[in-house]
Motif scaffolding. Structure first.
Motif, PDB file in Angstrom:
ATOM      1  N   SER A 167      41.862  48.816  27.404  1.00 33.15           N
ATOM      2  CA  SER A 167      40.163  47.882  27.742  1.00 33.15           C
ATOM      3  C   SER A 167      40.080  47.833  29.197  1.00 33.15           C
ATOM      4  O   SER A 167      39.422  47.532  29.850  1.00 33.15           O
ATOM      5  CB  SER A 167      39.172  47.819  26.599  1.00 33.15           C
ATOM      6  N   ASN A 168      41.043  46.675  29.235  1.00 29.55           N
ATOM      7  CA  ASN A 168      41.874  46.000  30.275  1.00 29.55           C
ATOM      8  C   ASN A 168      42.409  47.470  31.827  1.00 29.55           C
ATOM      9  O   ASN A 168      43.074  47.955  31.064  1.00 29.55           O
ATOM     10  CB  ASN A 168      42.739  44.925  30.275  1.00 29.55           C
ATOM     11  N   VAL A 169      41.582  47.093  32.957  1.00 26.39           N
ATOM     12  CA  VAL A 169      42.488  47.913  33.521  1.00 26.39           C
ATOM     13  C   VAL A 169      43.769  48.325  34.021  1.00 26.39           C
ATOM     14  O   VAL A 169      44.399  48.909  34.023  1.00 26.39           O
ATOM     15  CB  VAL A 169      41.564  48.438  35.118  1.00 26.39           C
ATOM     16  N   VAL A 170      44.405  46.974  33.929  1.00 26.32           N
ATOM     17  CA  VAL A 170      45.577  47.039  33.813  1.00 26.32           C
ATOM     18  C   VAL A 170      46.138  47.212  32.394  1.00 26.32           C
ATOM     19  O   VAL A 170      47.276  47.647  33.210  1.00 26.32           O
ATOM     20  CB  VAL A 170      46.207  45.017  34.597  1.00 26.32           C
ATOM     21  N   GLY A 171      46.503  47.070  31.881  1.00 22.21           N
ATOM     22  CA  GLY A 171      46.692  47.216  29.928  1.00 22.21           C
ATOM     23  C   GLY A 171      46.546  48.295  30.181  1.00 22.21           C
ATOM     24  O   GLY A 171      46.946  49.059  28.484  1.00 22.21           O
TER      25      GLY A 171
ATOM     26  N   TYR B 191      40.642  38.441  21.880  1.00 18.89           N
ATOM     27  CA  TYR B 191      40.303  39.402  22.038  1.00 18.89           C
ATOM     28  C   TYR B 191      40.969  38.349  23.842  1.00 18.89           C
ATOM     29  O   TYR B 191      40.902  39.996  25.061  1.00 18.89           O
ATOM     30  CB  TYR B 191      38.299  39.350  22.609  1.00 18.89           C
ATOM     31  N   ALA B 192      40.094  37.618  24.175  1.00 19.90           N
ATOM     32  CA  ALA B 192      40.769  36.760  25.940  1.00 19.90           C
ATOM     33  C   ALA B 192      42.379  37.050  26.771  1.00 19.90           C
ATOM     34  O   ALA B 192      42.161  37.392  27.238  1.00 19.90           O
ATOM     35  CB  ALA B 192      39.927  34.877  25.797  1.00 19.90           C
ATOM     36  N   LEU B 193      42.771  37.193  25.235  1.00 24.13           N
ATOM     37  CA  LEU B 193      44.683  36.784  25.336  1.00 24.13           C
ATOM     38  C   LEU B 193      44.497  38.310  26.123  1.00 24.13           C
ATOM     39  O   LEU B 193      45.493  38.093  26.845  1.00 24.13           O
ATOM     40  CB  LEU B 193      45.515  36.388  24.693  1.00 24.13           C
ATOM     41  N   SER B 194      44.156  39.115  25.915  1.00 24.98           N
ATOM     42  CA  SER B 194      44.372  40.967  26.729  1.00 24.98           C
ATOM     43  C   SER B 194      43.583  41.169  27.940  1.00 24.98           C
ATOM     44  O   SER B 194      43.834  42.327  28.270  1.00 24.98           O
ATOM     45  CB  SER B 194      43.696  41.821  26.087  1.00 24.98           C
ATOM     46  N   CYS B 195      42.854  39.802  28.554  1.00 20.15           N
ATOM     47  CA  CYS B 195      42.260  39.917  30.067  1.00 20.15           C
ATOM     48  C   CYS B 195      42.917  39.241  31.739  1.00 20.15           C
ATOM     49  O   CYS B 195      42.379  39.630  32.404  1.00 20.15           O
ATOM     50  CB  CYS B 195      40.929  39.290  29.608  1.00 20.15           C
ATOM     51  N   THR B 196      44.165  39.319  30.454  1.00 19.90           N
ATOM     52  CA  THR B 196      45.404  38.697  31.689  1.00 19.90           C
ATOM     53  C   THR B 196      45.412  39.910  32.810  1.00 19.90           C
ATOM     54  O   THR B 196      45.760  41.290  32.272  1.00 19.90           O
ATOM     55  CB  THR B 196      46.410  38.371  31.734  1.00 19.90           C
TER      56      THR B 196
ATOM     57  N   LEU C  64      51.219  41.530  29.479  1.00 14.24           N
ATOM     58  CA  LEU C  64      50.153  42.447  28.294  1.00 14.24           C
ATOM     59  C   LEU C  64      51.059  42.830  27.570  1.00 14.24           C
ATOM     60  O   LEU C  64      50.953  43.527  26.545  1.00 14.24           O
ATOM     61  CB  LEU C  64      49.181  43.690  29.177  1.00 14.24           C
ATOM     62  N   ASN C  65      52.446  43.199  27.909  1.00 14.32           N
ATOM     63  CA  ASN C  65      53.584  44.500  27.495  1.00 14.32           C
ATOM     64  C   ASN C  65      53.856  43.136  26.362  1.00 14.32           C
ATOM     65  O   ASN C  65      54.144  43.513  25.112  1.00 14.32           O
ATOM     66  CB  ASN C  65      55.018  44.645  28.216  1.00 14.32           C
ATOM     67  N   ARG C  66      53.976  42.083  26.423  1.00  9.24           N
ATOM     68  CA  ARG C  66      54.066  40.695  25.682  1.00  9.24           C
ATOM     69  C   ARG C  66      53.187  41.257  24.322  1.00  9.24           C
ATOM     70  O   ARG C  66      54.054  40.905  23.553  1.00  9.24           O
ATOM     71  CB  ARG C  66      54.394  39.790  26.273  1.00  9.24           C
TER      72      ARG C  66
END
Length: 934
Positions: free
Chosen positions: A833-837, A795-800, A806-808
């Protein structure tokens, strides 16, 4: 001995207490089911050369074109032998299993056709036919004239040169080969560990062997597994013996199991693994926990073992019926699509739902394990012993287990007060779905649920969470004691109710949605209307009650409980609810009713004053209710958004978890709508003011965050405090999490408490860059022993905030060597859920829809979550058109169990667009003003 007990229509659920319904009577009668053990009737059949079968073109409007089985054949026993090959075929590279099956069935209506479910199996031919048919009665069995596999409706079709006679019994023998794929359905294999396991529910038993794969078609099962040396075989029944055999020069083991009780195909399970186990016994019932050897050696199965026995005894008392099996095996599966599965006597779990390690598991992980165990053990009676007739009434099965799981967990951990959490975990959760015009009733029409995809769609929040919420409401107005007595078929017909229980409950079961009750404390008027998140949405689903409910109202006046009221019409007047200038009314005390509440402006103002001056005069669940109701009433244009935002002003003084969590859940919607707009800055400024006192409160309680609080709910709220404080940019919080994470990176020693790891990892990775992400990924990759820690890292890896990372990460979800198949859709949703992602995930899903659907779509319980998850931030006309175009472009591919979720996403997006257009300016002004206020 009968053919088994079944639940028919949902309307039967509650007449039982008044003596007129079916459910409790069935449960009581089921206690006398036969416990006779059968004998193994395995037959040795001669095998001929195996050929790939051919599929005959489907004639139109024939019995095999229909998804439901005809009622002319009833299975009695299956004798199934399976040999999973845990190494790939050297020629094809495929993993396969070999099998043979004998099914004895009775003909209850003359027929010249046998339809039996089969999916993705290839059959050995006997004299050019795919099966052998024999008689076990005095009449001769007719010859098989033609046989073929019907792909769409998933049948093995046998046309006969003669007639099966009513009242006579026959035997069907087949031999087959299937792929032991890693698709998480039917009989499948693990991608990494040495294991073959099963997930039959709802319609995948037919992928393992030919069977009458409908829940009402109960039978006895004799299972035999052939497996490699060094592995252990498990099934529903106890193993009778394991012997060494030699087959084609291979030294193997053969394990034979006791006959099962009479049960549905979807509850069958068989597993081959190199697992270890721990166990004990309670009142003669053997309890075992199976997991990977490293997990058992680390003691990760001990908590589940300690709690299983007490929860099992609790449900024996609750149902007033002894657990009907000699064993209760529970096993942790590394690759498992569902959370857990109630296979009778052999319950399967995700590793995170069964294994607890104090060094890695948070208190929420511990609670999850206790509640899921309770949920699955509740099914041993309600679902397994007593079974729904067809999937249209799935809610009875899952709603009931979702309600009593809180009771079972509360019995196991009484200090947690876990029963209150149903408000957050189920009621608030399902309100969001059931307030849409595209919702559906708890009970569907049987004819509307036919295909496997339609069945899978029913495994949603309505069946689980609304079912639990409505049953909790029923239990409250009957009292839990009377509700429990009803499960034992007691007669409590002297209850003071405004109508029969059937009539009351039908209004909640047979129509979708729920009401908002509006109380005018000046006039005493009490009225109801169908609550819709978008009041302009067109409801096309007809209602037998014209969207009117019979509503129990538990309420208080200025903190004092009053006599309950019933609202039985659209509008009534209650003199008791008229309030003086100094009085305030609060309805739906402890949120036991499945409805929202609105008040006149004067009463709203009084409730807000109480929150500001002495919030503890209002029960904590009702403080959460006021917040949740207000925000959703505002979205439905019943009250203003500013009025809803005013309910958050008192949060500076709130220290309880449940109200804070309700507030955060609703503020998440504001983040989704505004974290890409100019509203975001003032909103952050306001919220950091609200959370700073809570952050300081837990800082003092925990010696500068060096430990965690003692109380269960306080531990949860500490996480809330740190999460929101860091999210809103509180510098002290961000420094704290970065220091902890950097210390872990520098020393390779993780001193972060398990409770705080998810939020610390996420915020540190969000604030960092490639170095932090790569470190977390390396920890994720090398952690092969603790699934709970892997989940936190995944989960935490999705927060960057780095788009290229995130594309990787999105690409990794397509590679099971990187992200397990069971976690792929959840990981995509986390990134969205991450605004960037969000836009990255949406583009990714659109570009690879065909592949994603083929891998995860058809019967996946989690697939609707994927559709909802990648679209929940949509709030512009451009995004709406993209969504509609996505639906049109992929109509040929399909959406499987995500079909309804796609329609709901379109409806939700339309509502979001309207809401943002109407509220953005006022919301910006309010946050700006309040952020600058002293």
């Amino acid at each position: 001995m009968g053919k088994g007990f079944f639940i028919s229509k949902t309307v039967g659920i509650l007449g039982i207490i008044a003596g007129v319904g079916a459910l409790a009577t069935i449960i009581a009668l089921s206690v006398v089911y036969s416990q006779e053990k059968g004998k193994n009737n395995n037959q040795n059949e001669e095998q001929t050369t195996s050929k790939p079968p051919t599929t005959t073109p489907i004639p139109s409007n024939k019995p095999w074109d229909k998804y439901r089985l005809p009622k002319n054949l009833v299975p009695e026993t299956y004798n199934v032998t399976l040999w999973p090959r845990l190494t790939p075929d050297p020629t094809t590279g495929l993993y396969t299993f070999l099998g043979s099956s004998v099914v004895d069935f009775e003909c209850v209506e003359d027929t010249d056709l046998i339809l039996i479910h089969s999916n993705k199996l290839n059959y050995t031919e006997f004299e050019n036919q795919l099966a052998r048919l024999m008689s076990v009665s005095s009449v001769e069995a007719p010859a098989i004239k033609s046989s073929w596999l019907q792909g769409v409706t998933q049948y093995l079709v046998l046309e006969l040169d003669g007639t099966l006679k009513k009242g006579h019994k026959y035997r069907l023998y087949t031999e087959f080969i299937g792929e032991l794929a890693d698709d998480l359905g039917g009989f499948y294999r693990m991608y990494i560990v040495v294991m073959a396991t099963t997930q039959m529910q709802p319609t995948d038993a037919r992928k393992s062997f030919p069977c009458f794969d409908e829940p009402a078609m109960k039978a006895y099962f004799f299972i035999t597994l052939i497996h490699d040396r060094g592995t252990t075989a498990l099934s529903n029944g106890k193993d009778i013996e394991t012997t060494e055999i030699n087959h084609d020069g291979q030294d193997l083991l053969k394990t034979v199991f006791e006959r099962t009780e009479k049960m549905s195909t979807y509850l069958l399970a068989f597993i081959v693994s190199d697992y270890d186990s721990i166990g004990n016994s309670i009142d003669g019932v053997e309890i075992r926990i199976f997991a990977r050897r490293s997990a058992i050696a680390a003691g990760q199965g001990q908590y589940a073992l300690n709690k299983t026995g007490p929860i099992l005894k609790f449900f024996e008392q609750y149902y007033n019926a002894t657990y009907p099996l000699p064993k209760s095996d529970q096993i942790a599966i590394p690759d498992f699509n569902a959370g857990a599965m109630e296979n009778w006597g052999l319950i399967t779990y995700r590793e995170t739902a069964l294994l607890y390690d104090e060094a890695f598991s948070s208190n929420s992980n511990k609670e999850k394990i206790a509640t899921i165990i309770a949920h699955e053990l509740a099914h041993m009676w309600f679902g397994n012993l007593v079974t729904l007739r067809w999937w249209n009434d799935l809610w009875l099965n899952e709603g009931f287990a979702s309600y009593v799981e809180y009771l079972g967990a509360n019995n196991a951990e009484p200090e947690w007060n876990v029963t209150d959490l149903i408000v957050l975990g189920d009621i608030h959760r399902v309100f969001a779905i059931d307030a849409l015009a595209s919702s559906h009733p708890l009970s569907s029409k049987e004819e509307d649920i036919q295909t496997p995809a339609q069945i899978s769609e029913l495994f949603d929040a309505i069946s689980y969470s609304k079912g639990a919420s409505v049953l909790r409401m029923l239990s409250d107005f009957l009292t839990e004691d009377v509700f429990q007595l009803g499960l034992r078929a007691a007669d409590s017909s002297k209850l003071e109710l405004p109508d029969t229980l059937d009539n009351i409950m039908n209004t909640w079961v047979l129509q979708m949605g729920f009401p908002v009750v509006t109380i005018n404390t000046g006039t005493g008027s009490v009225s109801q209307q169908h609550f819709l998140l978008d009041p302009e949405a067109v409801v096309t689903t007809p209602s037998p009650f014209n969207y009117q409910w019979i509503i129990p109202i538990k309420w208080m006046m200025t903190g004092n409980m009053q006599n309950p009221l019933w609202l039985t019409s659209k509008s009534e007047t209650s003199e008791a609810m008229k309030a003086t200038q100094d009085q305030w009314v609060l309805a739906n005390v402890n949120m036991v009713g499945y409805y929202r509440v609105n008040y006149d402006d004067d009463n709203w103002a009084k409730l807000l004053d109480v929150l500001q001056s002495n919030h503890q005069l209002i029960p904590r669940i009702n403080r959460a209710q006021i917040l949740d109701d207000a925000f959703n009433l505002a979205r439905a244009k019943i009250i203003s958004t500013v009025q809803a935002l005013n309910t958050t002003k008192y949060l500076s003084n709130e220290r309880d978890y449940i109200p804070w969590k309700a507030a955060l859940n609703n503020l998440d919607f504001f983040y989704l709508m505004f974290d890409r707009s100019e509203v975001y800055g003032p909103m952050q400024d306001y919220l950091v003011k609200k959370v700073s006192p809570l952050f300081e409160y837990y800082k003092q309680m925990t010696d500068n965050s060096s430990k965690v609080p003692d109380g269960h709910m306080d531990q949860y709220n500490q996480v809330n405090a740190i999460s929101l404080a860091c999210r809103t940019g509180l510098e002290e919080c961000q420094n704290l999490v970065m220091t902890w994470f950097q210390e872990w990176m520098d020393t390779d020693t993780n001193r972060i408490h398990p409770n705080l790891r998810s939020t610390v990892y996420c915020n540190a990775i969000a604030a960092g860059g490639k170095k932090e992400w790569d470190f977390a990924w390396s920890q994720f990759i090398k952690n092969d022993s603790t699934a709970i820690e892997s989940d936190k890292l995944r989960y935490a890896l999705s927060c960057t905030k780095q788009p290229w990372l995130l594309n990787r990460y999105l690409e990794y979800t397509l590679d099971p060597d990187m992200i397990r198949k069971q976690d792929a859709t959840a990981t995509i949703v986390d990134i969205a859920s991450n605004v960037v992602g969000q836009s990255l995930a949406w583009d990714f899903v659109r570009a690879r829809w065909s592949y994603i659907f083929s891998q995860y779509g058809g019967g996946s319980f989690s697939f609707s979550n994927l559709v909802n998850g990648v679209t929940k931030r949509f709030s512009t006309e451009f995004e709406l058109q993209q969504l509609k175009q996505f639906k049109a472009d992929n109509s040929d591919v399909g959406f499987g169990s995500g079909t309804l979720a796609l329609d709901q996403s379109i409806e939700r997006t339309i509502a979001n667009i309207k809401w943002v257009e109407e509220n953005k300016e006022n919301v910006l002004d309010w946050f700006t003003t309040e952020a600058n206020a002293q």
